[in-house]
Design an enzyme around this catalytic site. Structure first.
Site, PDB file in Angstrom:
ATOM      1  N   ASP A  92       0.863  -1.166   0.000  1.00  0.00           N
ATOM      2  CA  ASP A  92       0.000   0.000   0.000  1.00  0.00           C
ATOM      3  C   ASP A  92       0.911   1.232   0.000  1.00  0.00           C
ATOM      4  OD1 ASP A  92      -3.229   0.512   1.592  1.00  0.00           O
ATOM      5  OD2 ASP A  92      -2.165   1.660   0.078  1.00  0.00           O
TER       6      ASP A  92
HETATM    7  C1  GLC Z   1      -4.563   4.092  -0.280  1.00  0.00           C
HETATM    8  C2  GLC Z   1      -5.363   2.873   0.081  1.00  0.00           C
HETATM    9  C3  GLC Z   1      -5.358   1.806  -0.977  1.00  0.00           C
HETATM   10  C4  GLC Z   1      -5.246   2.439  -2.345  1.00  0.00           C
HETATM   11  C5  GLC Z   1      -3.876   3.111  -2.425  1.00  0.00           C
HETATM   12  C6  GLC Z   1      -3.699   3.852  -3.757  1.00  0.00           C
HETATM   13  O1  GLC Z   1      -3.912   4.637   0.833  1.00  0.00           O
HETATM   14  O2  GLC Z   1      -5.114   2.254   1.342  1.00  0.00           O
HETATM   15  O3  GLC Z   1      -6.568   1.052  -0.821  1.00  0.00           O
HETATM   16  O4  GLC Z   1      -5.370   1.452  -3.358  1.00  0.00           O
HETATM   17  O5  GLC Z   1      -3.637   4.002  -1.356  1.00  0.00           O
HETATM   18  O6  GLC Z   1      -4.613   4.899  -3.851  1.00  0.00           O
END
Ligand code: GLC
Length: 752
Positions: free
Chosen positions: A279
């Protein structure tokens, strides 16, 4: 649709040979670059940075030209995709194309109902069809991969990301996860007009302590294996090509550096051969967790755990991988294994042959009216009719002369779309107010009043950095006068339709709440409008259960419309006027108040079960609405539950069948649900567990006989003593009905 034997196609010898050819020629910095994914925000210029994100201007373009940006996210404009792709394909030494990913959670341009709403349809075909549209639009603009489905089981509605998943139940969650993967990815990786599906957040993220997003998670093995892991396994079995790791520590070990989770479980036990992404900034965060000592240590431990791609905003930890390899902190073999998986997926997707996207084709796809129809049907099938006293619904258009539509959410295009949308088209978005006006035309006068001002978060949403996401706070809004104006509209109308709930920024990521009450003065509006005596239809716009105790006693009709998406208002009008019948069911237990949380239907029988409903002395201990609850315009009875066998071996199968009759005078949809209860065995098991469901459309007065297969997959569970999945020799009670309160009226035994 059968998933092909090799859904990710990663064993293709030609692909393997090409990978080795590229790999042998790569420097350590280029290898680290292939494992780095950068955000590329299209935000106004800061002084040298991008918006207020800590990313230096030009940082991404420079990395692309050095061949040190293997992937990008947040680019949705095809021209921009092509510009950036050209920088690496034509500008870098090896010309390896970049992989473009994005959060296409419930649509890109055509916005579907939010995922929790799709889950509430209990209709895998609708879900698959909707996500196939999302995939088609995403691929058309040059997105190769979506960070979806979010398959985190959520049992604490204070956690805002409950809106992104499929609720509390592993069986429903697994069916929804597989349907989404099929929709996004088709029957194999690289299918035209599809994208790589990336289930997230691995694993256990929805169990954050206190429902506080990002906070740590402590789960027992049996909770992990019986509840939180199954939807991921279902998604992988459906062929998902990617998995995203979670932010938080799982039982003390951060998921992104958790070798047991990422290699032992995912690759060794489940045989997952796709690629992993962290993430956002979660590799750097290993230092914040107090797990890694510095960014080099973080990079080494993440790569060694099996994390392929680091999602980073700026200054990636994986830029320290060359140093980590040279110091021996991580082996070159571990790094090469990660790079191979990234190169393989790019080859499998055909990016080397065709790295660019056709901008004219993109415009044609995004304008396809068929997509809006799919979104409208998904919104129709996601709505859950919670109450319909005196069958106030459906409204009779012939008899209506005046309709009062009240509440700011009734006329808010942005809120109708819900969270996690960025590339939407507000001109195509139909609010509840617009939908009713379109549908009723000059048959009835549809008048609107907000009644109250939009409520605001105490702490602003992180998504307010994107244009159009801040809640309007109307200048000169006279609260008392506006409340009175709404009341007067209700008083002088045949029916009052109130749209109440949470604003889109109050749900989703970093949107945990300590309360479940209707924000602002919405409840006051509901009381005042109800007091006029005009019949009230309450439409709930939400992503989590809200405190509806007063409404559940005093409002005759309550329809949960969720955040219904681009065609939401049209679908709501279809439902309210009876053009279609609601048939959705709750994917979570709906508590009376936040003090009851967590509350689930699949609890075990504890001490004095006869007092199960009286555990608190100040409030009932039962839910306001049970898991699986939802009404329709038909009324359904269940009869003749029979089992094909009374005993079965522990690896045997039996069939349960039942007749569902629509005794009403209107056709309707019903979701027949199969629940089992294991009476005794090597562990105390839940009083009920969902183990089958079928959504049925049954005409007035008609009956349908439906069958469910029960076998080891439905009966096994992970046992803490055996530390493995087992099926007990025991007796099972079985019930099939319209929600989780069904009586279990049949039994069968499993023999040793
Ligand atoms: C965010 C989320 C994740 C998402 C990623 C990209 O913080 O936790 O679900 O896909 O960043 O936006």
């Amino acid at each position: 649709m059968t998933v092909t034997q090799n859904p990710r196609g990663l064993d293709d010898p030609a692909i393997r040979a090409r990978v080795e050819e590229l790999l042998v020629d790569m420097t350590l910095a280029e290898k680290a670059g292939q494992l780095t994914q950068y955000f590329k925000f299209n935000l106004p210029e800061g002084e040298g940075t991008v918006g207020d994100m800590p990313q230096k201007r030009g940082e991404v373009e420079d990395a692309l030209e050095r061949g040190e940006a293997g992937s990008l996210l947040f680019v949705t404009d095809p021209a921009e995709t092509n510009r950036l792709q050209r920088l690496t394909v034509e500008g870098s030494r090896q010309g390896i194309p970049a992989l473009f990913g994005f959060d296409v959670i419930h649509g890109l341009r055509t916005i579907l109902p939010v995922p929790i709403a799709l889950a509430a349809s209990w209709d895998p075909e609708t879900i698959e069809r909707g996500q196939a549209v999302a995939a088609r639009e995403a691929r058309a603009v040059g997105i190769h991969w979506t960070f979806a489905p979010m398959v985190d089981i959520a049992r604490d509605p204070r956690w805002g990301r409950i809106v992104e998943g499929a609720g509390e139940d592993p069986y429903l969650g697994s069916a929804v996860a597989a349907a989404q993967v099929r929709g996004f990815q088709g029957d194999q990786l690289g299918t035209p007009e599809r994208v790589v599906a990336g289930p997230k957040h691995f694993a256990g993220y929805g169990a954050a302590i206190g429902g506080r997003d990002y906070d740590e998670v402590d789960l027992s093995d049996q909770q992990l294996w019986n509840i939180y892991l199954p939807p991921f396994k279902a998604a992988i079995d459906a062929g998902a090509g990617n998995i995203m790791t979670a932010y938080m520590p799982l039982n003390g070990v951060p998921a992104t550096g958790n070798r047991w989770l990422l290699t032992e479980v995912l690759r060794n036990q489940w045989g997952f051969n796709g690629f992993l992404v962290s993430d956002a900034n979660a590799v750097r965060n290993l230092v914040t967790h107090g797990f890694a000592s510095d960014l080099t240590d973080a990079a080494a431990r993440a790569a060694d755990a099996g994390l392929d791609l680091e999602m980073a905003i700026s200054d990636p930890a994986y830029a320290h991988l060359p140093e980590a390899v040279e110091s021996g902190a991580v082996s070159i073999e571990a790094v090469d294994a990660c790079v191979r998986r990234i190169l393989e997926v790019k080859l499998r997707l055909g990016l080397f042959d065709d790295p660019y996207v056709d901008e004219d084709h993109a415009r044609t796809v995004l304008a396809d009216p068929a997509h809006r129809q799919v979104a409208r049907e998904a919104a129709q099938r996601s709505a859950v009719l919670l109450r319909n006293e005196g069958t106030l619904l459906p409204l009779n258009a012939e008899q209506l002369r005046s309709v009062a539509v009240l509440g700011p959410l009734a006329d808010s295009k942005r809120d109708t779309l819900g969270p996690w949308v960025f590339d939407y088209n507000l001109d195509e978005t139909v609010t509840v107010l617009a939908g009713l006006r379109d549908r009723l035309g000059d048959q009835a006068e549809v008048r609107y009043a907000p009644g109250v001002r939009p409520a605001q978060r105490t702490f602003p949403s992180m998504f307010e950095m994107f244009p159009g996401n801040a809640n309007p706070d109307p200048e000169g809004f006279d609260d008392d006068a506006e409340l009175q104006r709404a009341v007067e509209l209700a008083r002088t109308s045949d029916v009052a339709v109130l749209v109440l709930g949470e604003w889109h920024g109050m749900i989703g990521e970093a949107a945990s709440r300590s309360s479940l009450e209707l924000p602002g003065r919405q409840l006051e509006l509901l009381h005042a409008v109800s007091a006029t005596g005009t019949p009230v239809v309450l439409l709930v716009m939400n992503g989590r259960p809200l405190d509806l105790r007063w409404a559940a006693k005093n409002v005759p009709a309550i329809l949960d419309i969720w955040y219904p998406g681009t065609q939401g208002g049209a679908a709501v009008a279809d439902l309210l006027l009876g053009d279609v019948a609601p048939g959705g069911k709750l994917p979570f237990t709906w508590p009376r108040t936040v003090g009851q949380v967590p509350m689930i239907y699949s609890h075990t029988t504890s001490f004095e079960p006869q007092n199960q409903g009286k555990r608190y002395w100040d409030e009932e201990s039962t839910p306001l609405f049970p898991f699986g609850h939802g009404l329709s315009y038909g009324t359904f009875t269940y009869s003749d539950l029979t089992l094909s066998r009374e005993t079965v071996s522990r690896d045997g199968h039996l069939t349960a069948s039942i007749t569902v009759t629509n005794t009403g005078d209107r056709a309707g949809d019903e979701v027949a649900q199969l629940y089992i209860h294991q009476r005794h065995g090597a562990a105390a098991r839940p009083v009920r567990e969902l183990k089958g469901f079928q959504r049925l459309h049954i005409g007035a007065g008609e009956a349908r006989t439906v069958q469910f297969e029960i076998g080891p997959d439905e009966l096994r569970y992970w046992n803490a003593a055996a530390r493995d999945f087992i099926v007990d020799a025991t007796t099972f009670d079985v019930g099939i009905g319209s929600d989780s309160t069904v009586q279990l009226t049949a039994t069968f035994a499993t023999t040793a």
